[in-house]
Write a protein that holds these residues in place. Sequence first.
Motif, PDB file in Angstrom:
ATOM      1  N   LEU A 280      32.414   6.505 -82.155  1.00  0.00           N
ATOM      2  CA  LEU A 280      33.182   5.747 -83.141  1.00  0.00           C
ATOM      3  C   LEU A 280      34.081   6.663 -83.975  1.00  0.00           C
ATOM      4  CD1 LEU A 280      30.569   3.140 -84.435  1.00  0.00           C
ATOM      5  CD2 LEU A 280      32.565   2.708 -82.994  1.00  0.00           C
ATOM      6  N   LEU A 281      33.565   7.817 -84.364  1.00  0.00           N
ATOM      7  CA  LEU A 281      34.380   8.763 -85.124  1.00  0.00           C
ATOM      8  C   LEU A 281      35.533   9.290 -84.285  1.00  0.00           C
ATOM      9  CD1 LEU A 281      31.594  10.760 -87.016  1.00  0.00           C
ATOM     10  CD2 LEU A 281      33.180   9.071 -87.979  1.00  0.00           C
ATOM     11  N   VAL A 282      35.285   9.516 -83.005  1.00  0.00           N
ATOM     12  CA  VAL A 282      36.355   9.961 -82.105  1.00  0.00           C
ATOM     13  C   VAL A 282      37.414   8.869 -81.957  1.00  0.00           C
ATOM     14  CG1 VAL A 282      36.877  10.523 -79.689  1.00  0.00           C
ATOM     15  CG2 VAL A 282      34.968  11.628 -80.852  1.00  0.00           C
ATOM     16  N   ALA A 283      36.976   7.615 -81.869  1.00  0.00           N
ATOM     17  CA  ALA A 283      37.922   6.501 -81.784  1.00  0.00           C
ATOM     18  C   ALA A 283      38.803   6.442 -83.029  1.00  0.00           C
ATOM     19  CB  ALA A 283      37.160   5.189 -81.608  1.00  0.00           C
ATOM     20  N   LEU A 284      38.191   6.623 -84.201  1.00  0.00           N
ATOM     21  CA  LEU A 284      38.946   6.619 -85.451  1.00  0.00           C
ATOM     22  C   LEU A 284      39.960   7.754 -85.477  1.00  0.00           C
ATOM     23  CD1 LEU A 284      38.934   5.231 -88.384  1.00  0.00           C
ATOM     24  CD2 LEU A 284      37.661   7.257 -89.075  1.00  0.00           C
ATOM     25  N   PHE A 285      39.529   8.946 -85.046  1.00  0.00           N
ATOM     26  CA  PHE A 285      40.432  10.094 -85.037  1.00  0.00           C
ATOM     27  C   PHE A 285      41.542   9.901 -84.006  1.00  0.00           C
ATOM     28  CE2 PHE A 285      41.658  14.235 -83.276  1.00  0.00           C
ATOM     29  CZ  PHE A 285      42.143  14.851 -84.420  1.00  0.00           C
ATOM     30  N   GLY A 286      41.203   9.342 -82.851  1.00  0.00           N
ATOM     31  CA  GLY A 286      42.210   9.135 -81.806  1.00  0.00           C
ATOM     32  C   GLY A 286      43.346   8.248 -82.272  1.00  0.00           C
ATOM     33  N   LEU A 287      43.008   7.111 -82.891  1.00  0.00           N
ATOM     34  CA  LEU A 287      44.053   6.240 -83.428  1.00  0.00           C
ATOM     35  C   LEU A 287      44.710   6.858 -84.659  1.00  0.00           C
ATOM     36  CD1 LEU A 287      42.813   2.544 -83.175  1.00  0.00           C
ATOM     37  CD2 LEU A 287      44.510   3.709 -81.795  1.00  0.00           C
ATOM     38  N   GLY A 288      43.949   7.690 -85.372  1.00  0.00           N
ATOM     39  CA  GLY A 288      44.474   8.302 -86.587  1.00  0.00           C
ATOM     40  C   GLY A 288      45.529   9.362 -86.344  1.00  0.00           C
ATOM     41  N   LEU A 289      45.748   9.745 -85.088  1.00  0.00           N
ATOM     42  CA  LEU A 289      46.791  10.728 -84.794  1.00  0.00           C
ATOM     43  C   LEU A 289      48.179  10.180 -85.091  1.00  0.00           C
ATOM     44  CD1 LEU A 289      45.475  12.244 -81.444  1.00  0.00           C
ATOM     45  CD2 LEU A 289      45.425  13.293 -83.712  1.00  0.00           C
ATOM     46  N   THR A 290      48.345   8.872 -84.972  1.00  0.00           N
ATOM     47  CA  THR A 290      49.655   8.260 -85.230  1.00  0.00           C
ATOM     48  C   THR A 290      49.566   7.139 -86.267  1.00  0.00           C
ATOM     49  OG1 THR A 290      49.331   6.748 -83.358  1.00  0.00           O
ATOM     50  CG2 THR A 290      50.532   8.796 -82.934  1.00  0.00           C
ATOM     51  N   GLY A 291      48.505   7.124 -87.036  1.00  0.00           N
ATOM     52  CA  GLY A 291      48.372   6.097 -88.065  1.00  0.00           C
ATOM     53  C   GLY A 291      47.228   6.422 -88.998  1.00  0.00           C
ATOM     54  N   SER A 292      47.244   5.810 -90.181  1.00  0.00           N
ATOM     55  CA  SER A 292      46.179   6.043 -91.162  1.00  0.00           C
ATOM     56  C   SER A 292      45.013   5.116 -90.848  1.00  0.00           C
ATOM     57  CB  SER A 292      46.708   5.807 -92.580  1.00  0.00           C
ATOM     58  OG  SER A 292      47.801   6.665 -92.852  1.00  0.00           O
ATOM     59  N   ALA A 293      44.228   5.477 -89.835  1.00  0.00           N
ATOM     60  CA  ALA A 293      43.192   4.586 -89.309  1.00  0.00           C
ATOM     61  C   ALA A 293      42.156   4.198 -90.351  1.00  0.00           C
ATOM     62  CB  ALA A 293      42.506   5.247 -88.114  1.00  0.00           C
TER      63      ALA A 293
END
Length: 335
Positions: A280-293
Amino acid sequence: MIAGFQGVRKSVLAVGAIAWGCAVARQNRDYVECFCVAVLSVAMFISVIFWFLFPNISLSGGSSADMYTSLFEGHRRLTGFFAGPFHVALGALVLLTWAMVRSARWPCASFVVGAIGIVAGYLSLVRTFYPALALVCVVFLLVSPTLIHAARRLAVFGAALSVGLLLSVLFDTTGRLWWVVGSLAGASEDSRFLNRIPGYWRSIELFEQSPVVGWGPGSAGDTLGAIFSSSSEHVTAHNIVLKICVEAGLAGLAAWVFLLVAILVSLRGSGARMALALCLLVALFGLGLTGSAIEALPISFFLFLIVGLSCETTSGDRSEPRIWLSSTRRAHGGA
């Protein structure tokens, strides 16, 4: 004051979910976890149904996505009950991650939840959904309890990918999946990506101007520019790390690093819960590369709550299997 309150709500509230998750009694954690997943699944399912049957009806009275964000290559993105397609993509990742990790314990529920996640992620038309999902799959392989489990999971991923490609050929008559995935290769010429570069540079400039404590909550919050006065600094960072640096500076960044380290330490050797929290943390970071997840409420709240549920707050039973790397080292005498 309103701007600061909105900034705290967007940037800080979700983190409190970690503490709430840790405070839940061990015997009740499965119930709370399943409740979070059930609520999210129902919201996603209804959103998908309305997207197909009632496309002109908006389920979210507080949608913050403008027309440019709501469309991709002329195709309507799924928003449903949520503020925008980015929220839907993060929610779909949460559902898919849960389905992967919990498939052995709750196979039927995992199949239903995973199917909802796949459809919702596809309809969101968010490109970073696919790289983030790939990262989640890689981490899920790495935390396999044994090499045999890792091989089995890899085989399942291969079969699922094959089925997905076949279904896209049979039913994706518009080819939108290939437009979304294919556009990743042309990011250097894509206007949506290029338009974010000035925001990246402006975020770096603001961080350099106030590197210690930043500019305060909301100063890098998405959609908050309108409520900041002309004398206040604001930028849409489009990156979770830049957002933290702009709003809280090095002090905030250090606090986040400390929090993540504390979470990782508390997850050590806790089996399925460890895998779920890490993915789940990896998913948050993955989307957070191009957005403030982190701002994707209420999805980020549910995500952090499940992470909190996965933390070991006492020296209780750690009978679940450890990751295969640790097991291999013990088998060879710690070499």
